[in-house]
Design a protein around this motif. Structure first.
Motif, short mmCIF file in Angstrom:
data_model
loop_
_atom_site.label_atom_id
_atom_site.label_comp_id
_atom_site.label_asym_id
_atom_site.label_seq_id
_atom_site.Cartn_x
_atom_site.Cartn_y
_atom_site.Cartn_z
N UNK A 1 23.19 33.25 -59.70
CA UNK A 1 21.73 33.24 -59.70
C UNK A 1 21.24 32.42 -60.89
N UNK A 2 20.04 31.90 -60.79
CA UNK A 2 19.49 31.06 -61.86
C UNK A 2 18.12 31.56 -62.27
N UNK A 3 17.85 31.45 -63.57
CA UNK A 3 16.49 31.62 -64.06
C UNK A 3 16.24 30.58 -65.14
N UNK A 4 15.16 30.71 -65.82
CA UNK A 4 14.79 29.68 -66.80
C UNK A 4 15.82 29.51 -67.91
N UNK A 5 16.46 30.61 -68.32
CA UNK A 5 17.30 30.58 -69.50
C UNK A 5 18.79 30.46 -69.20
N UNK A 6 19.23 30.83 -68.02
CA UNK A 6 20.68 30.90 -67.83
C UNK A 6 21.04 30.96 -66.36
N UNK A 7 22.34 30.88 -66.11
CA UNK A 7 22.90 31.14 -64.80
C UNK A 7 23.78 32.38 -64.93
N UNK A 8 23.68 33.28 -63.98
CA UNK A 8 24.50 34.49 -64.00
C UNK A 8 25.47 34.45 -62.83
N UNK A 9 26.73 34.87 -63.11
CA UNK A 9 27.78 34.82 -62.10
C UNK A 9 28.23 36.23 -61.75
N UNK A 10 28.37 36.49 -60.43
CA UNK A 10 28.82 37.79 -59.94
C UNK A 10 30.08 37.54 -59.11
#
Length: 292
Positions: free
Chosen positions: A244-253
């Motif tokens: 997932x992406x947002x303004x500050x980072x990408x998160x991995x699941x």
């Protein structure tokens, strides 16, 4: 001369994480594995390997896995190969950490090694599909805290990453769903920019390994309302990853359970999106609008 600390490359971090998981599954401590590995091994060394700051050779990987009870030849071969290439860096290492921060390096590794990629983008055309002109405008608008002189490198990296769509070895399957509102973006200073970008979408949609669908403005509620996400599936033995992406980072699941939730959401998004042929017609309709 003291041993040099290993550079924690993407490959080395992936290898370390896999070894740590197999050791944990075998209910062995780092000290226990070190004792079984032999002389010059200790618990701190195992920890450094698992945290990607120490090297391990392919034969040592094979022994490590044997001690952990791993017998699957596909797993052993994959991790041995990873150990052989762990110190190698990719083309992106020629760019600085501003253009390729850690989360982007992880993304490049994922997209390069995936056998299938599925993504939903409601807010911006994804980097894989952007023209250079569109990428420059988006970078200027979003990377406002990064000095403008760094922006060309960010765009160059994004353009170079697009080669993954047509890489010669085992073309991965890509499936994109974009929201129709993206077709309506306008750039006052560059009237032809969006028309060229829409043509790029049509051109990419012709590639045999790519499916592109449009989420219409008239679509009802669907899981895409939660935002942008991408699902990567890899050859065995690597687990799938949802990002997932947002303004500050990408998160991995990582893992079947977590990625599976996003895959279920993507299937529901596909059901609400226009079929591929209607999607192409929708793109063409908006291209005509940008002629005015």
């Amino acid at each position: 001369m003291p041993n040099m600390r290993a550079v924690p490359t993407v490959r080395r971090r992936r290898l370390g994480k896999a070894l740590r998981q197999y050791r944990t599954d075998a209910q062995l401590s780092g000290e226990q594995v070190a004792e079984l590995m032999g002389e010059r091994w200790d618990g701190p060394k195992i920890s450094r390997i698992e945290h990607a700051t120490a090297k391990i050779s392919a034969p040592e990987v094979a022994k490590f896995l044997d001690l952990c009870g791993v017998t699957d030849p596909e797993v052993i071969t994959a991790l041995e190969e990873l150990a052989r290439n762990a110190g190698k860096t990719g083309w992106w290492s020629n760019y600085g950490t501003t253009a390729v921060p850690q989360h982007v390096e992880d993304l490049i590794a994922a997209e390069t090694e995936a056998k299938s990629v599925r993504c939903y983008h409601p807010n911006v055309i994804p980097g894989w599909l952007q023209t250079a002109a569109y990428a420059r405008e988006i970078t200027t608008a979003t990377a406002f805290r990064i000095p403008p002189e760094e922006h060309p490198a960010i765009v160059d990296v994004r353009m170079a990453r697009q080669a993954v769509l047509t890489q010669p070895s085992g073309l991965p399957k890509w499936r994109f769903v974009l929201h129709e509102s993206l077709m309506m973006q306008r750039f006052v200073s560059h009237p032809s920019l969006m028309r060229d970008q829409l043509q790029r979408l049509l051109d990419v949609a012709e590639l045999p390994n790519i499916e592109l669908q449009i989420m219409p403005l008239t679509a009802g509620p669907h899981p895409g309302a939660s935002g942008t996400f991408t699902i990567f599936r890899f050859p065995r033995p690597w687990p799938p990853i949802a990002m997932t992406e947002d303004r500050h980072d990408m998160r991995y699941f990582e893992g079947e359970e977590l990625a599976g939730e996003y895959e279920e959401a993507f299937e529901r998004i596909l059901a609400a999106a226009l079929p591929a042929d209607q999607s192409r017609e929708t793109i063409k309709k908006h291209m005509e609008g940008h002629n005015r």
